[in-house]
Scaffold this active site. Structure first.
Site, short mmCIF file in Angstrom:
data_model
loop_
_atom_site.label_atom_id
_atom_site.label_comp_id
_atom_site.label_asym_id
_atom_site.label_seq_id
_atom_site.Cartn_x
_atom_site.Cartn_y
_atom_site.Cartn_z
N LEU A 33 -5.65 0.25 -3.42
CA LEU A 33 -6.56 -0.83 -3.82
C LEU A 33 -7.69 -0.31 -4.70
O LEU A 33 -8.23 0.78 -4.48
CB LEU A 33 -7.13 -1.50 -2.58
CG LEU A 33 -6.06 -2.07 -1.62
CD1 LEU A 33 -6.72 -2.67 -0.38
CD2 LEU A 33 -5.18 -3.11 -2.31
N GLY A 36 -10.21 -4.22 -8.90
CA GLY A 36 -9.50 -5.46 -9.25
C GLY A 36 -9.04 -6.19 -7.98
O GLY A 36 -9.24 -7.40 -7.83
N HIS A 37 -8.44 -5.44 -7.07
CA HIS A 37 -8.03 -6.05 -5.79
C HIS A 37 -9.24 -6.54 -5.01
O HIS A 37 -9.19 -7.58 -4.36
CB HIS A 37 -7.30 -5.01 -4.92
CG HIS A 37 -6.01 -4.50 -5.49
ND1 HIS A 37 -5.85 -3.21 -5.91
CD2 HIS A 37 -4.83 -5.13 -5.71
CE1 HIS A 37 -4.61 -3.04 -6.35
NE2 HIS A 37 -3.97 -4.19 -6.26
N GLN A 60 11.15 -4.65 -7.44
CA GLN A 60 10.57 -4.92 -8.75
C GLN A 60 10.48 -3.68 -9.65
O GLN A 60 9.90 -3.73 -10.71
CB GLN A 60 9.21 -5.61 -8.61
CG GLN A 60 8.08 -4.77 -8.07
CD GLN A 60 6.84 -5.62 -7.79
OE1 GLN A 60 6.81 -6.39 -6.84
NE2 GLN A 60 5.82 -5.48 -8.61
N ASP A 147 -2.09 -9.27 -15.06
CA ASP A 147 -0.65 -9.52 -15.03
C ASP A 147 -0.42 -11.01 -15.29
O ASP A 147 0.03 -11.75 -14.40
CB ASP A 147 -0.07 -9.09 -13.68
CG ASP A 147 -0.28 -7.60 -13.45
OD1 ASP A 147 0.14 -6.81 -14.31
OD2 ASP A 147 -0.90 -7.24 -12.43
N GLN A 150 3.06 -12.55 -14.81
CA GLN A 150 3.38 -12.63 -13.37
C GLN A 150 2.69 -13.85 -12.76
O GLN A 150 3.30 -14.62 -12.01
CB GLN A 150 2.92 -11.35 -12.68
CG GLN A 150 2.88 -11.46 -11.16
CD GLN A 150 2.57 -10.15 -10.47
OE1 GLN A 150 3.41 -9.29 -10.35
NE2 GLN A 150 1.33 -9.99 -10.00
O1 PAF Z 1 0.91 -7.54 -8.65
C1 PAF Z 1 1.40 -6.86 -7.72
O2 PAF Z 1 0.77 -5.98 -7.14
C2 PAF Z 1 2.83 -7.14 -7.28
O3 PAF Z 1 3.64 -7.48 -8.36
C3 PAF Z 1 2.93 -8.19 -6.16
C4 PAF Z 1 2.45 -9.55 -6.63
C5 PAF Z 1 2.13 -7.75 -4.96
C6 PAF Z 1 4.39 -8.36 -5.73
O4 PAF Z 1 4.92 -7.17 -5.23
#
Ligand code: PAF
Length: 276
Positions: A33, A36-37, A60, A147, A150
């Site tokens: 983390l 950003g998180h 992924q 992202d 996403q």
């Molecule tokens: O953005 C990320 O960290 C990942 O793509 C996610 C959304 C947690 C899915 O694994």
């Protein structure tokens, strides 16, 4: 903060919250983390009790990608989450992904931009996020705008499947010099990081050129590509797209987005900037 590793326990926490009319905010992450998180979690806390998941999702990552060396720091993450007073950490085991036979795809939009370079990436992202949503049944879920593709794909998925979750975008957090926060920045040493700051610098210069009157997307794209190449970035793509990422623009307009992925010292970096 309660650490939950069991899928059934996470489901039951969510059910209990619903029974007591409490809202659940959810921040899915792959750990390591950073600020950003932290911003996602701070936002999430404004909406309800907050669960953060940490799962490095093998689905992924492509075959030649960095799954094995992807940065992990469970102890550090728990420290950050405790300091932020997150309510739950959902830390599932591999079984959440193993033996999956049913996958989610958005064939049209998963194939473009990131998808063109990482073919199974969004299938893996959508599938794991759907699984996490089925387990946690959150009322709100938070995704960073770094992202951007996403975020759009997850929002569309939630709509397509009538999920009772509101997808909330959160602004990109940057280093002082502009470099977007990313777990993969951990691969860069301090000096490389400084040089990598020129990535966002080039996007900003291009947005300024647009503001100053240059509307040709061909000219703007050529400009950003030249700026990046001069600073030793290898470019996967740098395109001006409409805000839904449905088409590449010929003439740029306010509200369009300049979206790019580059490689620097072997590290893949993503970023974007809206034109105004
Ligand atoms: O953005 C990320 O960290 C990942 O793509 C996610 C959304 C947690 C899915 O694994």
């Amino acid at each position: 903060m309660k650490i939950i590793t069991d899928i059934e326990e996470m489901k039951s926490v969510s059910r209990k919250l619903k029974k007591s009319s409490k809202k659940l905010s959810f921040v899915p992450t792959m750990g390591k983390l950073h600020r950003g998180h932290m911003k996602l979690i701070e936002e999430a806390k404004k909406y309800g009790e907050t669960a953060v998941s940490i799962f490095v999702n093998p689905m992924q990552f492509g075959q030649n990608e960095d799954l094995d060396k992807y940065p992990r720091d469970f102890e550090g993450d728990v420290g950050i989450l405790s300091d932020l007073e997150a309510d739950y950490l959902f830390y599932p085991g591999k079984d959440i992904a193993e033996n999956t036979e049913t996958f989610l795809i958005n064939p049209e939009r998963s194939a473009e931009l990131e998808g063109a370079f990482r073919p199974a990436h969004f299938q893996g992202v959508l599938t794991i996020v759907m699984k996490l949503f089925c387990i946690a049944e959150p009322d709100f879920a938070f995704f960073g705008l770094k992202d951007y593709q996403q975020y759009l794909l997850i929002k569309k998925m939630a709509g397509d499947y009538f999920l009772n979750v509101r997808i909330i975008p959160v602004e990109t957090v940057r280093e002082k010099c502009g470099l977007a926060m990313s777990s993969r920045n951990a691969y860069l040493n301090e000096n490389d990081k400084k040089e990598a700051c020129a990535f966002y610098g080039a996007l900003k210069k291009t947005a300024a050129l647009f503001k100053a009157g240059e509307k040709s997307a061909t000219v703007l794209s050529a400009f950003v590509i030249k700026e990046l190449i001069e600073r030793s970035f290898k470019i996967d793509y740098a395109k001006i797209m409409d805000e839904e990422l449905r088409m590449e623009k010929k003439t740029a307009e306010p509200g369009d987005i300049l979206i790019a992925a580059v490689r620097f010292k072997g590290v893949r970096l993503l970023d974007n900037i809206f034109l105004d």
